[in-house]
Design an enzyme around this catalytic site. Structure first.
Site, PDB file in Angstrom:
ATOM      1  N   HIS A   1     -33.126  -1.340  -6.583  1.00  0.00           N
ATOM      2  CA  HIS A   1     -31.687  -1.144  -6.752  1.00  0.00           C
ATOM      3  C   HIS A   1     -31.211  -1.590  -8.128  1.00  0.00           C
ATOM      4  O   HIS A   1     -30.233  -1.049  -8.654  1.00  0.00           O
ATOM      5  CB  HIS A   1     -30.911  -1.849  -5.646  1.00  0.00           C
ATOM      6  CG  HIS A   1     -30.760  -1.014  -4.409  1.00  0.00           C
ATOM      7  ND1 HIS A   1     -31.775  -0.875  -3.485  1.00  0.00           N
ATOM      8  CD2 HIS A   1     -29.735  -0.239  -3.974  1.00  0.00           C
ATOM      9  CE1 HIS A   1     -31.366  -0.066  -2.515  1.00  0.00           C
ATOM     10  NE2 HIS A   1     -30.131   0.330  -2.792  1.00  0.00           N
TER      11      HIS A   1
ATOM     12  N   HIS B   1     -27.171   8.388  -5.267  1.00  0.00           N
ATOM     13  CA  HIS B   1     -27.609   6.995  -5.227  1.00  0.00           C
ATOM     14  C   HIS B   1     -29.083   6.906  -4.829  1.00  0.00           C
ATOM     15  O   HIS B   1     -29.900   6.272  -5.502  1.00  0.00           O
ATOM     16  CB  HIS B   1     -26.742   6.221  -4.230  1.00  0.00           C
ATOM     17  CG  HIS B   1     -27.191   4.827  -3.970  1.00  0.00           C
ATOM     18  ND1 HIS B   1     -26.845   3.762  -4.770  1.00  0.00           N
ATOM     19  CD2 HIS B   1     -27.973   4.302  -2.976  1.00  0.00           C
ATOM     20  CE1 HIS B   1     -27.384   2.645  -4.300  1.00  0.00           C
ATOM     21  NE2 HIS B   1     -28.074   2.957  -3.208  1.00  0.00           N
TER      22      HIS B   1
ATOM     23  N   HIS C   1     -31.814   1.355 -10.236  1.00  0.00           N
ATOM     24  CA  HIS C   1     -30.729   2.305  -9.973  1.00  0.00           C
ATOM     25  C   HIS C   1     -29.490   1.942 -10.771  1.00  0.00           C
ATOM     26  O   HIS C   1     -28.874   2.790 -11.439  1.00  0.00           O
ATOM     27  CB  HIS C   1     -30.375   2.329  -8.485  1.00  0.00           C
ATOM     28  CG  HIS C   1     -29.018   2.921  -8.208  1.00  0.00           C
ATOM     29  ND1 HIS C   1     -27.854   2.174  -8.305  1.00  0.00           N
ATOM     30  CD2 HIS C   1     -28.624   4.177  -7.881  1.00  0.00           C
ATOM     31  CE1 HIS C   1     -26.816   2.941  -8.044  1.00  0.00           C
ATOM     32  NE2 HIS C   1     -27.255   4.166  -7.782  1.00  0.00           N
TER      33      HIS C   1
ATOM     34  N   ASP D   1     -33.106   5.799  -0.053  1.00  0.00           N
ATOM     35  CA  ASP D   1     -32.414   4.512  -0.043  1.00  0.00           C
ATOM     36  C   ASP D   1     -32.950   3.617   1.070  1.00  0.00           C
ATOM     37  O   ASP D   1     -33.128   2.406   0.892  1.00  0.00           O
ATOM     38  CB  ASP D   1     -30.915   4.750   0.142  1.00  0.00           C
ATOM     39  CG  ASP D   1     -30.067   3.543  -0.217  1.00  0.00           C
ATOM     40  OD1 ASP D   1     -30.467   2.774  -1.122  1.00  0.00           O
ATOM     41  OD2 ASP D   1     -28.996   3.371   0.391  1.00  0.00           O
TER      42      ASP D   1
END
Length: 363
Positions: free
Chosen positions: A254, A271, A257, A171
């Site tokens: 993201h 995540h 994601h 991340d």
């Protein structure tokens, strides 16, 4: 363009920092609601309670249900109001902290983030990622105020499963790639304004620390010990990534994601694990050269991060699966538009290319 930079009021990190919770909160609140799931309460609940009581802050411990959904936020908001809590302390991973931020927004008072895993950049931000009760991404909620205090006990971080630490590195790696893409595209940060030079530089520092200390930090956390490399990577995963993504802006990694959360088969993945695949997809979208992409893939594999759809649980994606993910990734409100003018077809093809590259490196 107006440029902006915002941050939490205070960040504190180190071995046994949790024991300072009460002293650092006492001047702000006389009562506190501590929100954490059952496992986290067992790990830090007694220490947090003792620290608060020793400082004259009346604690209430409440179990968090596990999903940062509107229903759970509403339930815990009522608990906060019923107890008259003057501070909300969120302890745990990103979903617990995001829920605590939302409860503070509803009930008022101070907000303290106590991450027990260095897996996301949620602790420092003034936003919550809202999911359905089934774990599908729904939206971002934005707030005016950041947490008043972010308190990171690195002994707790090192004692958590190493998978979360690895996930946080993924991340945090995305912070640099996305902030740099946003800057080159003259995109916006999370406040709808321009990124500062400071945000760009902090994002780069975040990535540099990960590359310099990532491998040795993971090895240390595998043994449950705190080293200077663990301190450096914890700071990168938590503080630098948090400041970087919010002030520098995020982009395609993201969004991919968020698209992947539409597939139930990915719900077991963290995540950061899904973001890591998003990083490679973004690099393909950018047309980065082979050597650069190879280097990122090799570093990911060295750390034990997933680089294929199969490793995320999607062994044989159908056309419908890929279309669902790609369509969600380019939805009107998605952050990919901060840096890319990409269609769902382009995102789908980039995902397939990223998957193929990851498979080649794995083999």
């Amino acid at each position: 363009m107006i440029r902006s930079f915002k941050s939490p009021a205070a960040y504190v990190q180190g071995r046994d920092a949790l024991d300072q919770l009460g002293d650092r909160l006492a001047s702000t609140a006389e009562s506190a609601l501590v929100l954490a799931d059952a496992d986290v309460l067992e790990i830090v609940g007694d220490r947090a309670k003792a620290s608060l009581e020793d400082a004259g802050v009346e604690p209430t411990l409440e179990e968090f249900g596990g999903e940062s959904s509107e229903a759970e936020i509403d339930r815990l908001t009522e608990v906060a109001r019923d107890t008259g809590a003057e501070a909300i302390v969120g302890a745990g991973g990103g979903k617990a902290l995001d829920t605590a931020k939302a409860v503070r927004e509803n009930a008022g008072g101070a907000m303290v983030s106590v991450p027990t895993i260095a897996s996301t950049d949620a602790p420092t931000s003034a936003l919550s990622v809202i999911y359905s009760e089934d774990g599908e991404f729904e939206r971002y909620w934005f707030y005016t105020d950041h947490p008043d205090l972010v308190l990171v006990d690195t002994a707790v971080i090192a004692g958590a499963p190493v998978r979360f630490f690895r996930s946080g590195i993924a991340d945090a790696m995305a912070t640099w790639f996305e902030a740099d893409a946003v800057r080159r595209a003259d995109g916006e940060n999370f406040f709808g304004e321009g990124p500062t030079h400071a945000a760009h530089s902090l994002s780069r520092l975040c990535y540099d620390l990960l590359r310099e200390h990532g491998r040795s930090a993971v090895q240390a956390v595998e043994q449950g010990i705190v080293t200077e490399s663990v301190e450096a990577v914890t700071e990168a995963n938590t503080l630098l990534s948090g400041l970087g993504f919010e002030n520098g802006g995020i982009a395609a990694a993201h969004s991919v994601h968020n698209g992947l959360t539409q597939l139930e088969d990915t719900h077991h993945a963290t995540h950061g694990e899904k973001v890591n695949f998003g990083i490679v997809t973004q690099l393909v979208l950018e047309g980065r050269d082979d050597a650069f992409v190879d280097d990122v893939l090799e570093f990911s594999i060295e750390l034990g991060l997933p680089v294929t759809l199969g490793e995320l649980g999607v062994d044989d994606p159908t056309e419908d699966d890929l279309e669902r993910v790609a369509t969600a990734a380019v939805a009107e409100e998605e952050t990919i538009h901060n840096a890319f003018d990409a269609s769902s077809d382009e995102v789908r093809d980039a995902m397939l290319a990223a998957d193929d590259l990851g498979s080649q490196h794995r083999s």
